[in-house]
Design an enzyme around this catalytic site. Structure first.
Site, short mmCIF file in Angstrom:
data_model
loop_
_atom_site.label_atom_id
_atom_site.label_comp_id
_atom_site.label_asym_id
_atom_site.label_seq_id
_atom_site.Cartn_x
_atom_site.Cartn_y
_atom_site.Cartn_z
N LYS A 113 -3.24 -1.64 15.73
CA LYS A 113 -2.76 -0.79 16.84
C LYS A 113 -3.83 -0.64 17.89
O LYS A 113 -5.02 -0.60 17.57
CB LYS A 113 -2.44 0.61 16.31
CG LYS A 113 -1.13 0.71 15.63
CD LYS A 113 -1.01 2.01 14.89
CE LYS A 113 -2.09 2.17 13.86
NZ LYS A 113 -2.10 1.24 12.77
N GLU A 142 0.84 -1.21 0.00
CA GLU A 142 0.00 0.00 0.00
C GLU A 142 0.87 1.26 0.00
O GLU A 142 2.08 1.20 0.25
CB GLU A 142 -0.93 0.01 1.22
CG GLU A 142 -0.18 0.03 2.54
CD GLU A 142 -0.92 0.79 3.63
OE1 GLU A 142 -1.41 1.89 3.36
OE2 GLU A 142 -0.96 0.27 4.76
#
Ligand code: PSU
Ligand code: MN
Length: 303
Positions: A159, A25
């Site tokens: 995260k 990405e």
């Protein structure tokens, strides 16, 4: 193949010859890390994939043109440019028709990888259900693409700026396997521990390639999350990083940060609050994911 795609010759050669390819990405380059660490990271990731015997395909949209595989100059431009849009599924029409430059998130990268026939994708962390989503409805589009698109995503978990429990629930509802690579615990990006158990641990890239092949051969659609913990020596102290994350979340709320700005804001705040340690960890986990993704891609083309 979709005629809107501009495929780099190295990637095209790999496609024609059934060589392993790893999609990458570009939001992580434009919005996830500062310059010049971002360009160094992007180049190093490509090197790692090549060293494993696979071909890297960094995906982005440059002046309205979807690129699958970027030249060094194109990577450099993306890393330095200030007005790169963050592109998820909902942004394609605008960016293409207005000939804008956009970096692709996990969501957009999965969609393009599928158009190009690329099955394995490496990133840092996926988006997920944000903390407080019951009020804000902030759930990353990444999860919908994981639900629908046949691409395996290698990441270091998610995260803890996210609500990891809700993220796992959402993935379960959508039928997305979450595999731990050599672990039974969901890794929390900067650290190896999250306190959340996973259903399946897989210990080799070959087993992972077989699993994704088995799923797709049956005609089941949707992605697979390969959760690859950050290497032990770079793992940050889970409690310390959680404290920092809380502080960053407070700051975001205070400043009224919303929508697509949230994730980039939190990443840069966490970097500031850890004096750069979080960025070092981020770099190492991306390298680690690139390597595993290349190994999975190599087995996948042999099945
Ligand atoms: N996590 C990171 N770095 C990143 C991102 C996530 O550690 O750069 C990026 C990815 O591109 C991911 C996107 O797809 O953030 C998710 O954004 P949002 O939360 O706005 O959906
Ligand atoms: Mn969001």
């Amino acid at each position: 193949m979709n005629s809107n795609l501009s495929i780099h010759p190295e990637v095209q050669n790999a496609r024609v010859n059934n060589l392993p390819i790893v999609a990458l990405e570009s939001t992580i380059i434009s919005h996830g890390m500062p310059y010049p660490e971002n360009i160094k990271m992007a180049l190093r990731v490509e090197e790692i994939i090549r060293a494993e015997g696979a071909v890297p395909a960094t995906i982005a949209i440059l002046n309205g043109q979807i690129k699958v595989g970027l030249t060094r100059d194109e990577l450099q431009e993306l890393a330095q440019s200030k007005d790169v849009l963050k592109v998820s599924k909902r942004d394609f029409g605008y960016v293409l028709s207005q000939k804008k430059t956009g970096a692709t998130t996990v969501s957009a990268t999965m969609l393009i990888a599928e158009m190009a026939g690329i099955k394995v994708f490496a990133t840092g962390g996926i988006g997920g259900v944000h903390r407080g989503a019951e009020k804000t409805f902030d759930i990353s589009r990444d999860l919908e693409e994981l639900a629908n698109v046949n691409v395996a995503v290698v990441c270091a978990g998610a995260k803890s700026i996210l609500d990891l429990g809700l993220t796992l629930e959402f993935l379960e509802t959508k039928g997305v396997e979450v595999l731990g690579y050599q672990t039974k615990e969901l890794p929390a990006f900067y650290s190896r521990e999250s306190g959340f158990d996973l259903d399946y641990q897989m210990d080799t890239p070959e087993d992972i390639a077989k699993l994704i092949h088995a799923k797709w051969s049956l005609g089941l659609s949707g992605g697979v999350v390969v959760a690859n913990p950050i290497p032990k020596k770079y793992s940050m102290d889970a409690q310390k990083i959680d404290q920092v994350i809380l502080e960053a979340l407070d700051k975001a709320q205070l400043l009224g940060i919303k929508g697509k700005e949230t994730t980039p804001f939190l990443l840069s705040k966490i970097k500031e609050l850890t004096q750069g340690d979080s960025l070092d960890a981020n770099l190492e986990l991306v390298f680690n994911n690139a390597k595993l993704a290349a190994q999975i891609a190599k087995f996948y083309v042999m099945i």
